[in-house]
Design an enzyme around this catalytic site. Structure first.
Site, mmCIF file in Angstrom:
data_model
loop_
_atom_site.group_PDB
_atom_site.id
_atom_site.type_symbol
_atom_site.label_atom_id
_atom_site.label_comp_id
_atom_site.label_asym_id
_atom_site.label_seq_id
_atom_site.Cartn_x
_atom_site.Cartn_y
_atom_site.Cartn_z
ATOM 1 N N ARG A 170 -4.354 -10.089 -5.019
ATOM 2 C CA ARG A 170 -2.390 -11.079 -4.559
ATOM 3 C C ARG A 170 -2.915 -11.698 -3.026
ATOM 4 O O ARG A 170 -3.731 -11.020 -2.015
ATOM 5 C CB ARG A 170 -1.256 -9.791 -4.040
ATOM 6 C CG ARG A 170 -1.038 -8.919 -5.791
ATOM 7 C CD ARG A 170 0.103 -8.311 -5.152
ATOM 8 N NE ARG A 170 0.684 -7.359 -6.276
ATOM 9 C CZ ARG A 170 0.723 -7.587 -6.946
ATOM 10 N NH1 ARG A 170 1.324 -9.155 -7.476
ATOM 11 N NH2 ARG A 170 0.974 -6.566 -7.788
ATOM 12 N N HIS A 202 -9.287 -6.379 -10.285
ATOM 13 C CA HIS A 202 -7.806 -5.450 -8.967
ATOM 14 C C HIS A 202 -9.609 -5.565 -7.659
ATOM 15 O O HIS A 202 -8.892 -4.226 -7.263
ATOM 16 C CB HIS A 202 -7.842 -4.859 -9.980
ATOM 17 C CG HIS A 202 -6.459 -4.091 -8.536
ATOM 18 N ND1 HIS A 202 -7.191 -2.303 -7.900
ATOM 19 C CD2 HIS A 202 -4.769 -4.150 -8.845
ATOM 20 C CE1 HIS A 202 -5.129 -2.749 -7.206
ATOM 21 N NE2 HIS A 202 -4.486 -3.810 -7.589
#
Length: 696
Positions: free
Chosen positions: A379, A439
């Site tokens: 993100r 991730h």
């Protein structure tokens, strides 16, 4: 404030229910909205956070449960799933009801006393009504498209979580037909919170777009009488899915899926509390939902939108005092690479500025000695100085490799846009591994020094996101230790080439060995305890639901290992059960910042092994994601992680909630003669920068 929060126990008796545990986390967040010691606008913000969390809970967790049950066409063949959904429904309805009670009976009245008004039509005076009428005529009515339902005008497509109205009409339409129901969609381009002019306000006044439309909805149906109406909002399954065996270009496939996400399977319907039964049932039928999926709310159907109101109020007393992060290290100077030659740099966000990481990548982009930059992106948001630096580096001819996770939930569009820009600049963009989310939070800079290549790495527990780094607690490590940085490069080679990673001596990498390394470390503490020495484990994570890890923790507890778990959200481990987990304590800390750092501590006969990680202890993290856990090798930095990331949270008696074996969470309070202690306040005081003197 309710002193205890409850999570039911699963039938096995050794684990708590995951979904109910997640909902209990939202109750702990909601308790912040009830706390009179927290500034009023922040209390409102906590209610908005709960609403956002609940939206995602329905879009993902409830949607996945319903999808699992629908494999056999109906839920009837899944009695355990049906029972679980009933428990979830009961808790969700109770939680939402309490949320609106806090809003209407506590927060909004207190804001009115402070001069901040959210006005319904009946609350507005004559001048305010005239202004709202003018606003409706100028800004709202031209954008509305009422749809009277008939065979030529079927029920329209309703976008996920959008604001809409259902209207019941009497009489006949312009063509002499008795069309009885109309649908009005609220334009998404209009603000949901509208500030009224100061000259007609007593203090600061707002109204909601829904209230404006409510007040003038009859203006849309000339010659017809509006019998009844209600706002409504439908929540849909929002998990993206692509056929991993068929897809040839993940980015292109996701672009198509993003459009479809707005119209996924319906999972929840919200209507006004006074919506007539026949209208709510009509909507349930349209969305193929049963009564358990209906939520009648006493207020706006989307509380998240009230965060727009928070941003417009300028009264400092109604907010947390501004916080100014401290500098990461006084000795960095202008040459971050020279500083890293001398020592590793530990960063503790948001107490210390994330600017150091941005400067690290920016310096690498412009440094003529740097030949390559590699980074993972999960993100990063729509605006990012860090991403712009990577684009600059690519344009300057450096080898830039960026692993962009396109399946980062609700950040897919931003990540696709960055992937496009990076490729246009000449960067090599890879989308991770199909079927696994990347991730891990790692970056690598390769620099040519004295004729040889030297590696510099950043490893972190949080995202490279300019906003969340100010709101989430996370650790990051900048290091020039070559044995560690070289392994980071091996991870990048593994992700781009899809070959097996070389043997890693320092990093624990999922999905290959992270779970086994965690269990190995837990069992090592159990072995130490069985031999009569002290076994000790302290872990700080966001969620604990992996059953294999939980079983290892139970076994270590029975062997005498003292275990403290600081788990912010869902935890299915039952602490304090005699003969099973009597040596395990679980606590959750909810405060001004979102606790996000992952820390694994194992005493290991005074070796004091400290790992920081991107991974929570969930099966999805350990087996369906690429995750990295990395050791803190410097002794002084180990002490810092323990002193800042663990000990204060074990001492916290203000924002900590303790989980009992019954499934209850009880908020810790100072004992007699004990001073209140907040871990976050302690860290803000000790690591932050004093507020600037406004008189200077």
């Amino acid at each position: 404030m309710k002193p205890e929060l409850h999570t039911e126990v699963t039938k096995s008796g050794t684990l708590l229910d995951r979904e109910l545990s997640q909902l209990t986390f939202n109750r702990r967040v909601m308790a912040q909205a009830e706390d009179p010691n927290i500034p009023l606008l922040e209390r409102l913000r906590y209610l908005c956070i709960v609403s956002s969390n609940m939206d995602e809970f329905f879009e993902v967790r409830v949607a996945s449960l319903l999808a699992a049950g629908s494999i056999g066409s109906t839920l009837a063949g899944h009695p355990a799933l049906v029972a679980n959904l009933k428990r979830i429904d009961k808790e969700c309805h109770a939680l939402v009801e309490q949320q609106y009670e806090i809003l209407n009976n506590d927060v909004l009245p207190a804001l009115r006393t402070a001069g901040v008004h959210l006005l319904r039509d009946q609350d507005r005076n004559e001048a305010q009504r005239a202004w709202v009428k003018d606003y409706f005529d100028r800004e709202v009515r031209p954008l509305l498209t009422p749809i009277g339902l008939d065979p030529a005008h079927p029920f329209p497509q309703v976008v996920n979580k959008s604001l809409n109205f259902i209207v019941s009409l009497s009489g006949k339409d312009a063509f002499g037909r008795g069309t009885a129901i109309a649908i009005v969609k609220a334009p998404r381009v209009l603000p949901r919170v509208i500030k009224l002019p100061d000259d007609i306000s007593d203090g600061v006044s707002f109204c909601l777009l829904s209230s404006v439309i409510h007040a003038h909805i009859s203006d849309l149906f000339a010659g017809r009488e509006v019998i009844a109406y209600s706002q409504f909002r439908v929540t849909r399954d929002s998990d993206l899915w692509v056929d991993e065996d068929e897809v040839k270009n993940l980015r292109q496939a996701l672009k198509g899926e993003l459009v479809g996400r707005q119209f996924g399977t319906s999972v929840r319907l919200e209507v006004a509390h006074n919506c007539p039964q026949e209208l709510s049932q009509f909507l349930l039928d349209q969305f193929s939902l049963d009564q358990s999926r209906l939520y009648r709310v006493n207020g706006p159907v989307n509380l998240v939108r009230l965060s727009e109101m928070i941003d417009h109020v300028k009264q400092p007393a109604l907010r947390f005092a501004p916080f100014f992060p401290g500098q990461a290290h006084k000795g960095i100077g202008n040459d971050i690479f020279a500083a890293l030659h001398k020592h590793d740099i530990l960063l503790h966000h948001p107490y210390q500025s994330f600017q150091t990481v941005i400067d690290f990548i920016r310096s690498a982009a412009y440094d003529p000695s740097v030949v390559a930059i590699k980074q993972t992106i999960y993100r990063t948001g729509m605006n990012s100085d860090l991403m712009e630096s990577l684009i600059t580096a690519a344009k300057l001819g450096k080898e830039v490799t960026v692993i962009v996770e396109l399946m980062a939930r609700f950040d897919e569009e931003a990540n696709i846009n960055w992937a496009d820009k990076l490729e246009q600049a000449g960067a090599q963009v890879v989308y991770g591994v199909v079927g696994l989310k990347t991730h891990a939070k790692v970056a690598l800079v390769i620099r040519r020094e004295e004729g040889a290549l030297r590696f510099y790495a950043h490893l972190g527990t949080g995202n490279y996101h300019p906003t969340t780094t100010k709101l989430y607690t996370d650790f990051g490590l900048l290091t020039a230790k070559q044995d560690l940085a070289v392994e980071v490069n091996e991870v990048f080679i593994h992700l781009t080439s899809l070959t097996k990673p070389h043997n890693l001596n320092h990093l624990w990498l999922a999905p290959f060995g992270l779970q086994s390394e965690i269990i190995k470390a837990i069992r090592n503490e159990a072995k130490i305890a069985r031999s009569g020495r002290r076994g000790r484990i302290i872990v700080k994570i966001n969620a604990l639901v992996d059953e294999s890890v939980i079983r290892a923790l139970y076994a270590a507890s029975t062997d005498g290992v003292k275990i403290d778990l600081i788990v912010r959200g869902a935890c299915t481990l039952k602490p304090g059960v005699p003969g099973l987990s009597e040596n395990i304590k679980v606590r959750s800390v909810i405060g001004r910042f979102l606790e996000h750092s992952r820390i694994y501590y194992f005493r290991n006969d005074l070796a004091h092994d400290v790992y920081l990680a991107s991974a929570d202890w969930m099966s999805r993290n350990l087996f369906r994601r690429v995750e990295v856990a990395f050791p803190i090798l410097d002794r002084a930095l180990k002490r810092r992680v323990i002193a800042e990331g663990l000990n204060p949270y074990l001492k916290d008696n203000t924002n900590a909630w303790e989980l009992e074996s019954s499934g209850h969470y009880t908020r810790r309070k100072p004992r007699a003669k004990q001073m209140p202690f907040s871990a976050q306040q302690y860290l803000m005081h000790n690591l932050g920068t004093p507020a600037p003197d406004v008189g200077e």
